[in-house]
Scaffold this active site. Structure first.
Site, PDB file in Angstrom:
ATOM      1  N   GLY A  44       0.649  -1.101  -0.164  1.00 11.34           N
ATOM      2  CA  GLY A  44       0.197  -0.106  -0.052  1.00 11.34           C
ATOM      3  C   GLY A  44       0.921   1.190   0.111  1.00 11.34           C
ATOM      4  CB  CYS A  45       0.377   4.409   1.560  1.00 13.79           C
ATOM      5  SG  CYS A  45       1.097   6.088   2.259  1.00 13.79           S
ATOM      6  CG  PHE A  46       6.037   5.192  -1.041  1.00 13.30           C
ATOM      7  CD1 PHE A  46       5.382   6.021  -0.544  1.00 13.30           C
ATOM      8  CD2 PHE A  46       6.438   4.975  -1.932  1.00 13.30           C
ATOM      9  CE1 PHE A  46       5.523   7.449  -1.163  1.00 13.30           C
ATOM     10  CE2 PHE A  46       6.686   6.175  -2.856  1.00 13.30           C
ATOM     11  CZ  PHE A  46       6.246   7.367  -2.676  1.00 13.30           C
ATOM     12  CD1 TRP A  47       5.115   8.875   2.040  1.00 17.80           C
ATOM     13  CD2 TRP A  47       2.816   9.557   2.193  1.00 17.80           C
ATOM     14  NE1 TRP A  47       4.906   9.746   1.228  1.00 17.80           N
ATOM     15  CE2 TRP A  47       3.522  10.074   1.013  1.00 17.80           C
ATOM     16  CE3 TRP A  47       1.824   9.973   2.685  1.00 17.80           C
ATOM     17  CZ2 TRP A  47       2.883  11.362   0.619  1.00 17.80           C
ATOM     18  CZ3 TRP A  47       1.016  10.853   1.912  1.00 17.80           C
ATOM     19  CH2 TRP A  47       1.602  11.416   0.938  1.00 17.80           C
ATOM     20  CB  CYS A  48       1.724   3.249   5.477  1.00 12.66           C
ATOM     21  SG  CYS A  48       0.264   4.431   5.488  1.00 12.66           S
TER      22      CYS A  48
END
Length: 175
Positions: free
Chosen positions: A9-13
């Site tokens: 999913g979101c790479f920030w997460c």
């Protein structure tokens, strides 16, 4: 040092989660698995390049096994969601593992089997590659430590993932 590449999913997460793991020396956000060389964030977000938002983890294999990283990966995202994680929808948010050698590929298969044994719904995580890694733009790196603290999306999504990490892998979390 060794490396591992995961898309969850979101790479920030995913970056925020793995930065908190003992034995992880560095985490870099980037793009992998697509057809365009040197894609931009905007291009990847369009879903047209085929890339996934991913992280490249540099870790000490003397203190942390690849299998441990896989188990953390499967607990801190939902591997049963096809081409999405929560409200993030598209192939760029797919659950995928990009092994860097045959040993990692075999471990990835075993990790998927372990994850499936703990769930009723099918695990849709793919094993992909080999594929070229492209680092994301600088402003995406260490996002949670900076801008992410003021981003309402991150504030809603990342703390629950960090709580899953701390609950399931308390002995592996940095102080």
């Amino acid at each position: 040092m060794a490396q591992a590449i995961f898309a969850g999913g979101c790479f920030w997460c995913t970056e925020a989660v793995f930065r908190d793991v003992i034995g992880v020396e560095a985490v870099e956000s980037g793009y992998i698995g697509g057809s365009k060389a040197d894609p931009t964030y905007k291009e990847v977000c369009s879903g047209l390049t085929g890339h996934a938002e991913a992280i490249r983890v540099t870790y000490d294999p003397q203190s942390l096994r690849y299998a441990d990283l896989l188990d953390i990966f499967f607990v801190t995202h939902d591997p049963t969601q096809l081409n999405r994680q929560g409200n993030d929808v598209g192939t760029q948010y797919r659950s995928a593992i990009f092994p860097l050698d045959d040993d990692q590929r075999a471990e990835a298969e075993a990790g998927i089997a372990r994850a499936q044994a703990e769930r009723d719904q099918p695990v849709v995580t793919t094993i992909e590659g080999p594929a070229t890694w492209y680092p994301a733009e600088d402003y995406h790196q260490e996002y949670w430590q900076g801008e992410g603290q003021r981003n309402s999306y991150c504030l809603a999504v990342i703390p629950p993932k960090l709580m899953k990490l701390r609950k399931s892998f308390a002995s592996r979390v940095k102080a």
